[in-house]
Design a protein around this motif. Structure first.
Motif, PDB file in Angstrom:
ATOM      1  N   ASP B 156      31.981 -61.413 -15.820  1.00  0.00           N
ATOM      2  CA  ASP B 156      31.524 -61.529 -17.212  1.00  0.00           C
ATOM      3  C   ASP B 156      32.028 -60.362 -18.060  1.00  0.00           C
ATOM      4  O   ASP B 156      32.453 -60.555 -19.200  1.00  0.00           O
ATOM      5  CB  ASP B 156      29.999 -61.549 -17.258  1.00  0.00           C
ATOM      6  CG  ASP B 156      29.434 -62.752 -16.541  1.00  0.00           C
ATOM      7  OD1 ASP B 156      30.053 -63.828 -16.621  1.00  0.00           O
ATOM      8  OD2 ASP B 156      28.390 -62.617 -15.886  1.00  0.00           O
ATOM      9  N   TYR B 157      31.963 -59.143 -17.505  1.00  0.00           N
ATOM     10  CA  TYR B 157      32.423 -57.987 -18.275  1.00  0.00           C
ATOM     11  C   TYR B 157      33.929 -58.102 -18.529  1.00  0.00           C
ATOM     12  O   TYR B 157      34.430 -57.750 -19.593  1.00  0.00           O
ATOM     13  CB  TYR B 157      32.146 -56.673 -17.545  1.00  0.00           C
ATOM     14  CG  TYR B 157      30.690 -56.418 -17.213  1.00  0.00           C
ATOM     15  CD1 TYR B 157      29.672 -57.085 -17.887  1.00  0.00           C
ATOM     16  CD2 TYR B 157      30.340 -55.503 -16.240  1.00  0.00           C
ATOM     17  CE1 TYR B 157      28.339 -56.857 -17.576  1.00  0.00           C
ATOM     18  CE2 TYR B 157      29.013 -55.261 -15.924  1.00  0.00           C
ATOM     19  CZ  TYR B 157      28.023 -55.948 -16.587  1.00  0.00           C
ATOM     20  OH  TYR B 157      26.718 -55.703 -16.265  1.00  0.00           O
ATOM     21  N   ASN B 159      35.571 -60.867 -18.775  1.00  0.00           N
ATOM     22  CA  ASN B 159      35.758 -61.881 -19.810  1.00  0.00           C
ATOM     23  C   ASN B 159      35.517 -61.303 -21.197  1.00  0.00           C
ATOM     24  O   ASN B 159      36.221 -61.635 -22.150  1.00  0.00           O
ATOM     25  CB  ASN B 159      34.825 -63.074 -19.567  1.00  0.00           C
ATOM     26  CG  ASN B 159      35.379 -64.019 -18.508  1.00  0.00           C
ATOM     27  OD1 ASN B 159      36.586 -64.037 -18.263  1.00  0.00           O
ATOM     28  ND2 ASN B 159      34.515 -64.803 -17.901  1.00  0.00           N
ATOM     29  N   VAL B 160      34.510 -60.428 -21.313  1.00  0.00           N
ATOM     30  CA  VAL B 160      34.285 -59.747 -22.591  1.00  0.00           C
ATOM     31  C   VAL B 160      35.550 -58.978 -22.972  1.00  0.00           C
ATOM     32  O   VAL B 160      36.028 -59.051 -24.110  1.00  0.00           O
ATOM     33  CB  VAL B 160      33.074 -58.786 -22.497  1.00  0.00           C
ATOM     34  CG1 VAL B 160      32.982 -57.909 -23.736  1.00  0.00           C
ATOM     35  CG2 VAL B 160      31.782 -59.570 -22.299  1.00  0.00           C
ATOM     36  N   ARG B 162      38.554 -59.598 -22.096  1.00  0.00           N
ATOM     37  CA  ARG B 162      39.645 -60.517 -22.448  1.00  0.00           C
ATOM     38  C   ARG B 162      39.467 -61.055 -23.861  1.00  0.00           C
ATOM     39  O   ARG B 162      40.428 -61.136 -24.628  1.00  0.00           O
ATOM     40  CB  ARG B 162      39.704 -61.665 -21.435  1.00  0.00           C
ATOM     41  CG  ARG B 162      40.134 -61.223 -20.046  1.00  0.00           C
ATOM     42  CD  ARG B 162      40.036 -62.365 -19.059  1.00  0.00           C
ATOM     43  NE  ARG B 162      41.038 -63.395 -19.321  1.00  0.00           N
ATOM     44  CZ  ARG B 162      40.991 -64.625 -18.826  1.00  0.00           C
ATOM     45  NH1 ARG B 162      39.986 -65.003 -18.052  1.00  0.00           N
ATOM     46  NH2 ARG B 162      41.937 -65.494 -19.098  1.00  0.00           N
ATOM     47  N   VAL B 163      38.226 -61.420 -24.213  1.00  0.00           N
ATOM     48  CA  VAL B 163      37.982 -61.937 -25.566  1.00  0.00           C
ATOM     49  C   VAL B 163      38.300 -60.868 -26.610  1.00  0.00           C
ATOM     50  O   VAL B 163      38.885 -61.145 -27.650  1.00  0.00           O
ATOM     51  CB  VAL B 163      36.525 -62.441 -25.710  1.00  0.00           C
ATOM     52  CG1 VAL B 163      36.190 -62.718 -27.165  1.00  0.00           C
ATOM     53  CG2 VAL B 163      36.311 -63.693 -24.872  1.00  0.00           C
ATOM     54  N   LEU B 164      37.938 -59.616 -26.307  1.00  0.00           N
ATOM     55  CA  LEU B 164      38.203 -58.527 -27.252  1.00  0.00           C
ATOM     56  C   LEU B 164      39.648 -58.043 -27.170  1.00  0.00           C
ATOM     57  O   LEU B 164      40.053 -57.179 -27.928  1.00  0.00           O
ATOM     58  CB  LEU B 164      37.253 -57.352 -26.981  1.00  0.00           C
ATOM     59  CG  LEU B 164      35.767 -57.624 -27.218  1.00  0.00           C
ATOM     60  CD1 LEU B 164      34.936 -56.402 -26.831  1.00  0.00           C
ATOM     61  CD2 LEU B 164      35.491 -57.996 -28.665  1.00  0.00           C
ATOM     62  N   GLN B 165      40.416 -58.599 -26.238  1.00  0.00           N
ATOM     63  CA  GLN B 165      41.824 -58.234 -26.040  1.00  0.00           C
ATOM     64  C   GLN B 165      41.996 -56.736 -25.796  1.00  0.00           C
ATOM     65  O   GLN B 165      42.842 -56.079 -26.420  1.00  0.00           O
ATOM     66  CB  GLN B 165      42.676 -58.709 -27.222  1.00  0.00           C
ATOM     67  CG  GLN B 165      42.748 -60.222 -27.278  1.00  0.00           C
ATOM     68  CD  GLN B 165      43.603 -60.746 -28.417  1.00  0.00           C
ATOM     69  OE1 GLN B 165      43.740 -60.087 -29.447  1.00  0.00           O
ATOM     70  NE2 GLN B 165      44.162 -61.927 -28.239  1.00  0.00           N
ATOM     71  N   LEU B 166      41.171 -56.189 -24.900  1.00  0.00           N
ATOM     72  CA  LEU B 166      41.333 -54.782 -24.526  1.00  0.00           C
ATOM     73  C   LEU B 166      42.648 -54.615 -23.764  1.00  0.00           C
ATOM     74  O   LEU B 166      43.024 -55.477 -22.971  1.00  0.00           O
ATOM     75  CB  LEU B 166      40.179 -54.328 -23.625  1.00  0.00           C
ATOM     76  CG  LEU B 166      38.753 -54.371 -24.185  1.00  0.00           C
ATOM     77  CD1 LEU B 166      37.795 -53.694 -23.217  1.00  0.00           C
ATOM     78  CD2 LEU B 166      38.651 -53.723 -25.550  1.00  0.00           C
ATOM     79  N   GLN B 174      36.872 -48.380 -20.372  1.00  0.00           N
ATOM     80  CA  GLN B 174      35.650 -48.864 -21.028  1.00  0.00           C
ATOM     81  C   GLN B 174      34.858 -49.844 -20.175  1.00  0.00           C
ATOM     82  O   GLN B 174      33.670 -50.036 -20.412  1.00  0.00           O
ATOM     83  CB  GLN B 174      35.995 -49.513 -22.372  1.00  0.00           C
ATOM     84  CG  GLN B 174      36.639 -48.496 -23.318  1.00  0.00           C
ATOM     85  CD  GLN B 174      36.814 -49.035 -24.717  1.00  0.00           C
ATOM     86  OE1 GLN B 174      36.161 -49.977 -25.121  1.00  0.00           O
ATOM     87  NE2 GLN B 174      37.722 -48.442 -25.469  1.00  0.00           N
ATOM     88  N   ILE B 175      35.511 -50.512 -19.229  1.00  0.00           N
ATOM     89  CA  ILE B 175      34.791 -51.524 -18.433  1.00  0.00           C
ATOM     90  C   ILE B 175      34.745 -51.113 -16.954  1.00  0.00           C
ATOM     91  O   ILE B 175      33.681 -51.080 -16.350  1.00  0.00           O
ATOM     92  CB  ILE B 175      35.465 -52.917 -18.541  1.00  0.00           C
ATOM     93  CG1 ILE B 175      35.680 -53.302 -20.007  1.00  0.00           C
ATOM     94  CG2 ILE B 175      34.663 -53.949 -17.761  1.00  0.00           C
ATOM     95  CD1 ILE B 175      34.483 -53.812 -20.733  1.00  0.00           C
ATOM     96  N   VAL B 179      31.514 -48.918 -14.326  1.00  0.00           N
ATOM     97  CA  VAL B 179      30.916 -49.618 -13.184  1.00  0.00           C
ATOM     98  C   VAL B 179      31.266 -48.897 -11.887  1.00  0.00           C
ATOM     99  O   VAL B 179      30.433 -48.750 -10.991  1.00  0.00           O
ATOM    100  CB  VAL B 179      31.410 -51.084 -13.119  1.00  0.00           C
ATOM    101  CG1 VAL B 179      30.848 -51.787 -11.890  1.00  0.00           C
ATOM    102  CG2 VAL B 179      31.015 -51.833 -14.379  1.00  0.00           C
TER     103      VAL B 179
END
Lengths: 266, 260
Positions: B156-157, B159-160, B162-166, B174-175, B179
């Motif tokens: 899920d993180y 995917n976040v 990917r949506v924000l195009q990091l 950042q991700i 973790v």
């Protein structure tokens, strides 16, 4: 509403390889035009591929055949113009409510905004979901409903063209769910977003949507019927209880799900 | 009524009495085995001048321990510098994992001391050799735990992201790292514990200044009370190292910061 489709799903198939040369056809020939500013919900039994459609629009999954166009542009990868509200909120637990939204805003809009503009922008969306009091709390410190409100605020804060919601209220109790549905309708009237919601809740579909897309069962699931919900906005759940149009839509969906496409194992 | 707090003091004291009694019995039975009283008076002497330096073979206990600690931290730091990037790589890339995994699995069970003669041959110098042995000791838990941390990042993180195009860089910082950092510190804590075990044996083999060789030297001097002092001090320092790593690990663990 513009005559030209805003989001066009054109003869889309989704096939998952299973290994050993076998494959699973999840979606077959899905054809749907979504208009700008419209709220569309996609409803169906579990396993009907409704979340798969959302993932294809989001670009998180690849299309096997066919195309999806947003304002005539092919969707090939994820992007911030198609924000996703995930079922389990997907907030980053090491960031506060404010920081979760700020991170998205900085990444997507950051180049055009000064620091104080970013702060105002983030606070605007935090206030929109009434979470000003919780802005410095961490996701682990707030309730499930509040987390999902942060998820919605984060998705809206990057000013997407389409808001994609994957069973956004599915994990919440019914009172919290009703509260969030009201939030969502109010916010959508303010922002005019185009919204696609995946749901398995009949009342939620009728209450929120301009159109309800009903999916047949998988494998090879496709769109069975499309129902227009001709109810004026703003909608009030209390007044709708005995509204003939509401009841007509409700029974049409129930008829579809439990008679035409009943599923034994549910 | 005995409160929980006084229990925490009384029970270990009680056991301390039992240990002293058994120890006294052993020293009465084995001629030359130092009794507790002798070790205590020797300990006071050793601790009274911990920093004296009469040349390479004869230095105070603090200098012995300091030399051992310096080697441990040197090898440990090298292991972090190499192990964390390698762990990130094999955690993020399936191909890198496939390439590295067989070698890690084969090298991990090798006692770090088996590398010592080879390192001594290559470096021809005991200090570098000891640091290298600690490096080999420390690197496996760091690599394995870093990779485990990366792989435990929820889909899920990502995917976040990917949506924000990091970008790949933003995704790591950042991700993935937030973790993985608690896992990395778990690996570092394990590594440091083993490194402190291994340095004693390594120094017994290499000689020179250091707590391991000091103990071995005192054996040759028939000064058995100093061996027991060495054991006690090694234990206390090992405990402090572990507790300090635990505190640092908690500081970087978002799960222990955000949720009070």
């Amino acid at each position: 509403m513009s005559a030209k489709p805003f989001l066009k799903i054109d003869h889309v198939d989704k096939i998952f390889p299973l290994g050993g040369g076998k494959e699973y056809v999840a979606l077959r020939n899905v054809q749907l035009d979504i208009r700008e500013n419209e709220i569309v919900s996609i409803i169906g039994h579990s396993g009907c591929g409704k979340s798969t459609i959302l993932n294809l629009i989001a670009g998180l999954d690849t299309i096997s055949n066919g195309t999806i166009l947003l304002e005539d542009k092919h969707i090939l990868a994820p992007g911030p113009e198609r924000a996703v509200v995930f079922q389990n909120h997907s907030l980053l637990p090491w960031l506060s409510v404010y920081q979760n939204i700020e991170m998205a805003v900085r990444k997507v809009l950051g180049e055009d905004l000064s620091n104080s503009e970013i702060r105002d922008h983030v606070m605007k969306y935090i206030d929109m979901v009434n979470l000003g009091h919780a802005k410095d709390k961490y996701p682990g410190e707030i309730s499930g409903g509040m987390k999902q409100r942060v998820g919605i605020a984060r998705a809206l804060s990057i000013e997407p063209k389409v808001l994609l919601m994957d069973e956004p209220f599915g994990a919440l109790d019914s009172l919290t769910r009703a509260n969030l549905q009201d939030h969502l309708m109010r916010i959508q009237m303010q922002t005019g977003n185009t919204v696609v919601i995946i749901t398995h809740d009949v009342d939620e579909a009728v209450l929120l949507s301009d159109r309800v897309i009903m999916m047949t069962n998988g494998p090879e699931a496709t769109i069975g019927e499309i129902l227009e919900v001709n109810l004026p906005r703003p909608r009030n759940r209390l007044e709708l209880q005995n509204n003939p149009e509401y009841l007509r839509c409700r029974s049409a969906i129930i008829e579809f799900l439990y008679s035409k496409f009943a599923k034994d194992d549910e | 009524m005995v409160s929980k707090y006084s229990n925490a003091v009384l029970l270990p004291l009680l056991l301390f009495g039992v240990v002293i009694a058994i120890w006294s019995a052993i020293s009465a039975g084995i001629p030359g085995f130092p009794p507790p009283s002798e070790v205590w008076s020797e300990l006071l002497i050793v601790l009274s001048d911990p920093f004296y330096n009469n040349g390479a073979g004869d230095q105070g206990i603090a200098l012995q321990l300091g030399n051992s600690l310096a080697r441990v931290f040197g090898g440990f730091a090298l292991a972090i510098a190499v192990g964390v990037p390698v762990g990130l790589l094999i955690g993020m890339s399936k191909s890198a994992y496939t390439a590295f995994n067989p070698y890690i699995q084969i090298l991990k069970p090798v006692s770090p001391l088996a590398w010592l003669p080879l390192a001594l041959f290559v470096f021809k110098e005991v200090n570098t050799t000891a640091i290298f042995v600690i490096f080999v000791t420390s690197i496996w838990p760091i690599i394995i735990n870093t990779a485990l941390g990366v792989r435990s990042v929820s889909e899920d993180y990502l995917n976040v992201a990917r949506v924000l195009q990091l970008s790949a860089f933003e995704r790591v910082f950042q991700i993935i790292l937030p973790v993985a950092v608690p896992f990395i510190f778990t690996g570092m804590r394990l590594s440091l514990g083993i490194a402190w075990l291994v340095i004693v044996a390594a120094e017994m083999l290499t000689g020179g200044v250091g707590i391991g060789f000091w103990i071995w030297d005192e054996y040759n001097n028939l000064n058995y009370s100093h061996i027991i002092i060495g054991i006690i001090l090694i234990g206390i320092i090992g405990y402090i190292l572990d507790a300090a790593m635990g505190l640092i690990a908690d500081f970087f663990d978002y799960r222990k910061r955000g949720l009070k």
